[in-house]
Design a protein around this motif. Structure first.
Motif, mmCIF file in Angstrom:
data_model
loop_
_atom_site.group_PDB
_atom_site.id
_atom_site.type_symbol
_atom_site.label_atom_id
_atom_site.label_comp_id
_atom_site.label_asym_id
_atom_site.label_seq_id
_atom_site.Cartn_x
_atom_site.Cartn_y
_atom_site.Cartn_z
ATOM 1 N N PRO A 55 1.044 -1.289 -0.086
ATOM 2 C CA PRO A 55 0.002 -0.097 0.022
ATOM 3 C C PRO A 55 0.910 1.145 -0.040
ATOM 4 C CG PRO A 55 -0.026 -0.892 2.359
ATOM 5 C CD PRO A 55 0.847 -1.982 1.187
ATOM 6 N N ILE A 56 0.316 2.364 -0.427
ATOM 7 C CA ILE A 56 0.832 3.669 -0.377
ATOM 8 C C ILE A 56 1.244 4.066 0.899
ATOM 9 C CG2 ILE A 56 0.645 6.124 -1.099
ATOM 10 C CD1 ILE A 56 -1.197 5.199 -3.294
ATOM 11 N N GLY A 57 2.587 4.290 1.068
ATOM 12 C CA GLY A 57 3.066 4.851 2.313
ATOM 13 C C GLY A 57 3.809 3.662 3.014
ATOM 14 N N TRP A 58 4.066 2.605 2.636
ATOM 15 C CA TRP A 58 4.364 1.397 3.585
ATOM 16 C C TRP A 58 5.926 1.507 3.257
ATOM 17 C CZ3 TRP A 58 4.736 -1.505 7.443
ATOM 18 C CH2 TRP A 58 5.497 -2.748 7.443
ATOM 19 N N ILE A 59 6.326 1.689 2.038
ATOM 20 C CA ILE A 59 7.653 1.686 1.569
ATOM 21 C C ILE A 59 8.652 2.782 2.366
ATOM 22 C CG2 ILE A 59 9.323 1.833 -0.436
ATOM 23 C CD1 ILE A 59 7.387 0.302 -1.834
ATOM 24 N N ASP A 60 7.831 3.964 1.966
ATOM 25 C CA ASP A 60 8.440 5.416 2.710
ATOM 26 C C ASP A 60 8.643 5.131 4.208
ATOM 27 O OD1 ASP A 60 8.445 6.613 0.328
ATOM 28 O OD2 ASP A 60 6.899 7.744 0.520
ATOM 29 N N PHE A 61 7.565 4.504 4.843
ATOM 30 C CA PHE A 61 7.604 4.170 6.244
ATOM 31 C C PHE A 61 8.855 3.229 6.762
ATOM 32 C CE2 PHE A 61 6.594 1.431 9.901
ATOM 33 C CZ PHE A 61 6.502 2.135 10.895
ATOM 34 N N CYS A 62 9.001 2.176 5.868
ATOM 35 C CA CYS A 62 10.207 1.484 6.137
ATOM 36 C C CYS A 62 11.523 1.871 5.850
ATOM 37 C CB CYS A 62 10.110 0.035 5.067
ATOM 38 S SG CYS A 62 8.683 -1.057 5.641
ATOM 39 N N ASN A 63 11.469 2.980 5.042
ATOM 40 C CA ASN A 63 12.892 3.543 4.577
ATOM 41 C C ASN A 63 13.206 4.323 5.912
ATOM 42 O OD1 ASN A 63 13.316 2.607 2.164
ATOM 43 N ND2 ASN A 63 12.196 4.036 0.925
ATOM 44 N N ASP A 64 12.269 5.129 6.479
ATOM 45 C CA ASP A 64 12.369 5.820 7.754
ATOM 46 C C ASP A 64 12.508 4.982 8.836
ATOM 47 O OD1 ASP A 64 12.046 8.141 5.891
ATOM 48 O OD2 ASP A 64 10.095 8.568 6.449
ATOM 49 N N ASN A 65 11.745 3.814 9.003
ATOM 50 C CA ASN A 65 11.781 3.011 10.279
ATOM 51 C C ASN A 65 12.307 1.579 10.045
ATOM 52 O OD1 ASN A 65 10.213 4.986 12.334
ATOM 53 N ND2 ASN A 65 9.385 5.208 10.286
ATOM 54 N N PRO A 66 13.389 1.176 9.516
ATOM 55 C CA PRO A 66 13.939 0.092 9.200
ATOM 56 C C PRO A 66 13.681 -1.182 10.132
ATOM 57 C CG PRO A 66 15.700 1.552 9.294
ATOM 58 C CD PRO A 66 14.602 2.218 9.484
ATOM 59 N N THR A 67 13.794 -0.912 11.391
ATOM 60 C CA THR A 67 13.762 -1.929 12.286
ATOM 61 C C THR A 67 12.188 -2.332 12.549
ATOM 62 O OG1 THR A 67 13.403 -0.194 14.218
ATOM 63 C CG2 THR A 67 15.712 -0.901 13.431
ATOM 64 N N GLU A 68 11.363 -1.397 11.624
ATOM 65 C CA GLU A 68 9.895 -1.887 12.192
ATOM 66 C C GLU A 68 9.392 -2.886 10.837
ATOM 67 O OE1 GLU A 68 7.849 -0.920 14.672
ATOM 68 O OE2 GLU A 68 9.535 -0.194 15.371
ATOM 69 N N CYS A 69 10.277 -3.060 9.980
ATOM 70 C CA CYS A 69 9.963 -3.915 8.894
ATOM 71 C C CYS A 69 10.484 -5.229 8.554
ATOM 72 C CB CYS A 69 10.066 -3.079 7.525
ATOM 73 S SG CYS A 69 9.196 -1.164 7.715
#
Length: 206
Positions: A43-57
């Protein structure tokens, strides 16, 4: 320790005691588990979130795991669902960030549907729950709008934590159409759940 408006989020710090019942065994009229389709786009937003929060992904592929839905596990799920729903205030991404869609942990106490999901997922993982059983899920709500919930995979079926519902219910009792969710084997792989209509935005206030 992760904090929201100065309050700790670990389960040991949650002092909410709810009177809850363990989930009933689903009847034969309702399937316990959703039918999975092909892999699909995140979904839109997931990849950017992971780039900003790699430990959450996550760190790639792992073995799928379901939790054992004991009385204690059911109580913990209800505590987390209630605490986050009460302590995060609904705000659209446009009002919050000035953009249509942005996934983020609600560190300032405000967020939309996927931010509630991210925090519930983080709290449960921090408490020792397997991330393979905690799946971010995109649905269409009763108005046909995109919405995000957390699916908990268990030996008694799939249950939904939702900022629009204080009660945790079986996925078949939400009234939603299920579009896609994370794979149990890899949180960065998303699989279709059968609703072919595009869910462009998942953002939803309470």
């Amino acid at each position: 320790m992760f904090n929201i408006r100065g309050q700790g989020l670990r389960l040991a710090a949650i002092a909410i005691l709810l009177t809850v019942n363990a989930p009933a065994h689903a009847g034969d009229e309702h399937p316990l588990y959703a039918s999975l389709g092909d892999t699909t786009r995140a979904p839109i937003g997931w990849i950017d979130f992971c780039n900003d929060n790699p430990t959450e992904c996550g760190n790639g592929a792992s073995q799928p795991r379901d939790i054992v839905m004991s009385q204690a596990a059911w109580r913990d799920l209800n505590k987390v669902n209630h605490w986050v729903n009460e302590n995060v205030k609904p705000m659209t991404d446009m009002d919050h960030w000035g953009v249509i869609e942005k996934w983020s942990l609600p560190t300032d106490g405000y967020g939309d549907c996927e931010d509630y999901v991210l925090l519930k997922r983080k709290m449960l993982i921090d408490a020792g729950w397997p991330r393979e059983a905690l799946l971010i899920t995109v649905v269409r709500d009763r108005k046909g709008e995109g919405h995000a919930v957390l699916t908990v995979k268990s030996d008694k079926g799939e249950f939904i934590l939702d900022n629009q519902n204080e009660s945790i219910v079986s996925w078949t009792d939400t009234g939603y159409r299920f579009v896609k969710r994370q794979s149990q084997g890899d949180p960065n792989v998303w699989v279709s759940l059968g609703d072919g209509r595009p869910a462009v935005a998942t953002a939803s206030a309470k």
